[in-house]
Design an enzyme around this catalytic site. Structure first.
Site, PDB file in Angstrom:
ATOM      1  N   ARG A  65     -12.501  -2.343 -13.233  1.00 51.88           N
ATOM      2  CA  ARG A  65     -12.505  -3.376 -12.707  1.00 51.88           C
ATOM      3  C   ARG A  65     -13.133  -3.660 -11.790  1.00 51.88           C
ATOM      4  NH1 ARG A  65      -7.640  -4.990  -8.971  1.00 51.88           N
ATOM      5  NH2 ARG A  65      -7.988  -3.800  -7.519  1.00 51.88           N
ATOM      6  N   GLU A 113      -3.751 -12.098 -13.915  1.00 50.51           N
ATOM      7  CA  GLU A 113      -2.729 -11.649 -12.483  1.00 50.51           C
ATOM      8  C   GLU A 113      -1.646 -13.009 -11.985  1.00 50.51           C
ATOM      9  OE1 GLU A 113      -4.546  -8.794  -9.926  1.00 50.51           O
ATOM     10  OE2 GLU A 113      -6.567  -9.907 -10.413  1.00 50.51           O
ATOM     11  N   ASP A 128       0.503  -8.604  -8.762  1.00 52.27           N
ATOM     12  CA  ASP A 128      -0.098 -10.574  -8.311  1.00 52.27           C
ATOM     13  C   ASP A 128       0.368 -11.310  -9.330  1.00 52.27           C
ATOM     14  OD1 ASP A 128      -1.768 -10.199  -5.753  1.00 52.27           O
ATOM     15  OD2 ASP A 128      -3.322  -8.947  -7.298  1.00 52.27           O
ATOM     16  N   CYS A 144      -1.177  -2.574 -15.800  1.00 54.90           N
ATOM     17  CA  CYS A 144      -1.894  -2.225 -15.024  1.00 54.90           C
ATOM     18  C   CYS A 144      -1.105  -1.401 -13.730  1.00 54.90           C
ATOM     19  CB  CYS A 144      -2.872  -1.428 -14.881  1.00 54.90           C
ATOM     20  SG  CYS A 144      -3.791  -3.111 -14.211  1.00 54.90           S
ATOM     21  N   ARG A 178       2.754 -10.144  -1.650  1.00 55.78           N
ATOM     22  CA  ARG A 178       3.309  -9.159  -2.083  1.00 55.78           C
ATOM     23  C   ARG A 178       3.364  -7.489  -0.822  1.00 55.78           C
ATOM     24  NH1 ARG A 178      -1.913  -6.805  -5.419  1.00 55.78           N
ATOM     25  NH2 ARG A 178      -1.474  -4.843  -4.328  1.00 55.78           N
ATOM     26  N   HIS A 204       0.890  -1.182  -0.333  1.00 54.33           N
ATOM     27  CA  HIS A 204       0.169  -0.088   0.138  1.00 54.33           C
ATOM     28  C   HIS A 204       1.119   1.160  -0.180  1.00 54.33           C
ATOM     29  CE1 HIS A 204      -4.059  -1.796   0.006  1.00 54.33           C
ATOM     30  NE2 HIS A 204      -3.863  -1.998   1.104  1.00 54.33           N
ATOM     31  N   ARG A 258     -10.562   1.199  -9.341  1.00 51.28           N
ATOM     32  CA  ARG A 258      -9.865  -0.317  -8.604  1.00 51.28           C
ATOM     33  C   ARG A 258     -11.645   0.096  -7.870  1.00 51.28           C
ATOM     34  NH1 ARG A 258      -3.933   1.060  -7.777  1.00 51.28           N
ATOM     35  NH2 ARG A 258      -3.426  -1.460  -7.978  1.00 51.28           N
TER      36      ARG A 258
END
Ligand code: PEP
Ligand code: MG
Length: 552
Positions: A322, A411, A435, A482, A445, A184, A286
């Site tokens: 998405r 992903e 991902d 992306c 991740r 994040h 998102r």
């Protein structure tokens, strides 16, 4: 402490400033006997008053959506019923810290029991409790610091909730002890155009007020930089900005091959900046922000209103929506189970739609309703697609809702390996390199120690991207990237050379990518892609490509 601290570099550029640390939540000490209950009760009231005053002051200074959140929290902290209850407990002999914790717990249970909006505010109460307890114990107050001047934020890591309150006018750079290249913090730093170093273990020892120079591109933090180093970095930063300002308009290579540059959008407060960015649309919208921090999914009308805002801000441009990507790092109580042992490998992304088809259908209906009238060119795509069957089912449902352009995110390695079959049933691909790296290398991740495996320059990741891009090209389908990989100018050239047809990143990253594309032909991009694929490892790929570009 050694002279330089090393971590994973995020974003571009550099910044110098004094450290302000984010203090952790205080641990509740063991209960202690109370000798003066009246004084204890007064201390409890004082702690709550101090928290409310502090939040009020911050709200007055804050800009953007953070101001509202802070004001609402100040009102909660000043609630007289809460203060009376905590003070009464203290007056009966409970020590201050436990009196506060118990009073907050009572409120918390009541809010959680009320469900809906109120239940969503329990995290705010927990934050207030931690602040009040810290005040009472004389410990640093948790949460974002506010030293009253611009600062370099040093934290263990940043949670999504912290990011809403972060004031980009005050924060010069981010340094976190934990976190990987797609955490994040890294995504936030790119969104704000801030230099950042994540996974920097030694940052745990940086004291408040100490001057540091943060180099985002190299992942280096220099404590106590001399005036020469500061001047050199500032000069380089100024020249970099001037150079980038010279490139505008649609993305294209030096020989005119178009590579649409799009923005990633993940929160309402990003909308104005994203819409104003020099970009051809949104490559990744998102939608989770609408669902996070909720006990129930928003209904069709609420969703449609939110999507409509985005579509009208991007009227005439492309918006790739998405559908809900719940699970793993984005758990939602109504969409994901809390008891999965491996949530990253669990029922997440599109998989949640198999368990609760209504969730996806409502979202698709809301997107279709908002798209009606054609303000924007609306495309939809599903996250975490694993098989051609899943992709086919998704595109069929999207079309049934009147959404003609439907695609799949790549992903999961299985999707990349069978991309030729996916391309038969999808209109486009969007490769989520965050991902895809996680699942290719079986590496969480969010973990700093695994950053090397998650490096988007890993040749194995690039091979899967090449496979997907080739399959898409075979059927004349676009294949964009992306994930965070698209934000690295040198890597963007490699991606284009691998056959990627568009790049989507935080608005702040686009000028660097645009300038890189403008400086190289498609043939050169293909050569760079060959070099990267032939490299021994991620470092070798990065070094080889950069040295061919004259940067290394
Ligand atoms: C990705 O996985 O690369 C991606 C773009 O999606 P997110 O980061 O939202 O999981
Ligand atoms: Mg993803």
């Amino acid at each position: 402490m050694s002279r330089l601290l090393h971590g994973i570099g995020v974003g571009t550029g550099s910044a110098t400033g004094p450290v302000a640390r984010m203090a952790p939540a205080p641990a509740l000490p063991a209960p202690r006997p109370v000798t003066d209950p009246a004084a204890e009760a007064a201390a409890v009231r004082e702690a709550l008053r101090a928290v409310a005053d502090d939040l009020d002051e911050r709200a007055a200074r804050a800009t953007g959506p953070g101001a509202e959140v802070l004001s609402a929290q100040a009102v909660m902290a000043a609630d007289p019923v809460l203060a009376d209850r905590a003070a009464a407990l203290a007056a009966r002999g409970t020590d201050g810290a436990h009196a506060l914790a118990e009073a907050f717990d009572g409120f918390r249970a009541a809010l959680a029991g009320a469900g809906g909006y109120f239940a969503e505010r329990t995290a705010d109460l927990d934050d207030l409790r931690d602040r009040a307890v810290a005040r009472l114990l004389g410990l640093p107050v948790p949460g974002l610091p506010d030293p009253g001047h611009p600062y370099v934020l040093v934290a263990e890591d940043l949670a999504p909730a912290d990011t809403a309150l972060l004031d980009p006018e005050r924060v010069l750079a981010l340094v976190t002890v934990r976190g990987g290249p797609t955490s994040h913090t890294a995504i936030l730093a790119k969104a704000l155009g801030l230099p950042a170093v994540v996974g920097c273990a030694d940052a745990a020892r940086l004291e408040n007020g100490r001057a540091v120079l943060v180099h985002g591109a190299d992942g280096v933090v220099e404590p106590d930089p001399g005036p020469d180093a500061v001047a050199r970095a500032a000069d380089a930063e100024r020249r970099r900005r001037e150079r980038l300002a010279g490139f505008r308009g649609p993305g294209r290579t030096a020989d005119g091959h178009p590579v649409p540059l799009l923005v990633n959008l993940g929160a309402p407060h990003e909308l104005a900046g994203a819409a104003a960015a020099d970009a051809e649309g949104v490559g990744l919208f998102r939608t989770e922000f609408l669902f996070l921090d909720r006990t129930q999914a928003p209904d069709l009308a609420e969703q449609a209103a939110a999507y409509r805002q985005v579509f009208s801000a991007f009227a005439g441009r492309r918006v790739v929506v998405r559908t809900l990507d719940a699970g793993a790092d984005k758990p939602l109580p109504f969409a994901t189970r809390p008891d999965e042992e491996n949530p990253a490998l669990g029922v997440r992304g599109l998989r949640t739609a198999a368990r609760d088809p209504q969730l996806l259908d409502t979202q698709l209906a809301a997107i279709a309703a908002a798209a009606e009238g054609g303000a924007a060119q609306v495309w939809v795509m599903a996250p975490m697609v694993s098989t051609p069957q899943e992709a086919a089912a998704f595109t069929a449902r999207a079309r049934a809702h009147g959404l003609p352009v439907a695609g799949a995110m790549i992903e999961v390695p299985a999707a990349a390996l069978r991309a030729d079959r996916l391309a038969e049933v999808c209109d486009f691909f969007s490769i989520g390199t965050n991902d895809l790296a996680q699942y290719t290398f079986a590496a969480d991740r969010t973990l700093g120690p695994l950053a090397g495996l998650l490096d988007p320059w890993q040749p194995a990741l690039l091979s899967l991207i090449a496979t997907a891009a080739r399959a898409a090209a075979g059927r004349g389908r676009p294949a964009g990237v992306c994930g965070e990989a698209a934000a690295d100018p040198a890597l963007a050239l490699v991606l284009v050379g691998l056959g990627i047809t568009s790049l989507s990143a935080a608005p702040a990253a686009l000028p660097g990518v645009r300038a890189a594309l403008a400086g190289h032909t498609l043939a050169e991009c293909r050569e760079l892609a060959e070099l990267a694929l032939l490299a021994d490892d991620a470092d070798d790929a990065r070094r080889t490509v950069r040295s061919r570009l004259g940067e290394g």
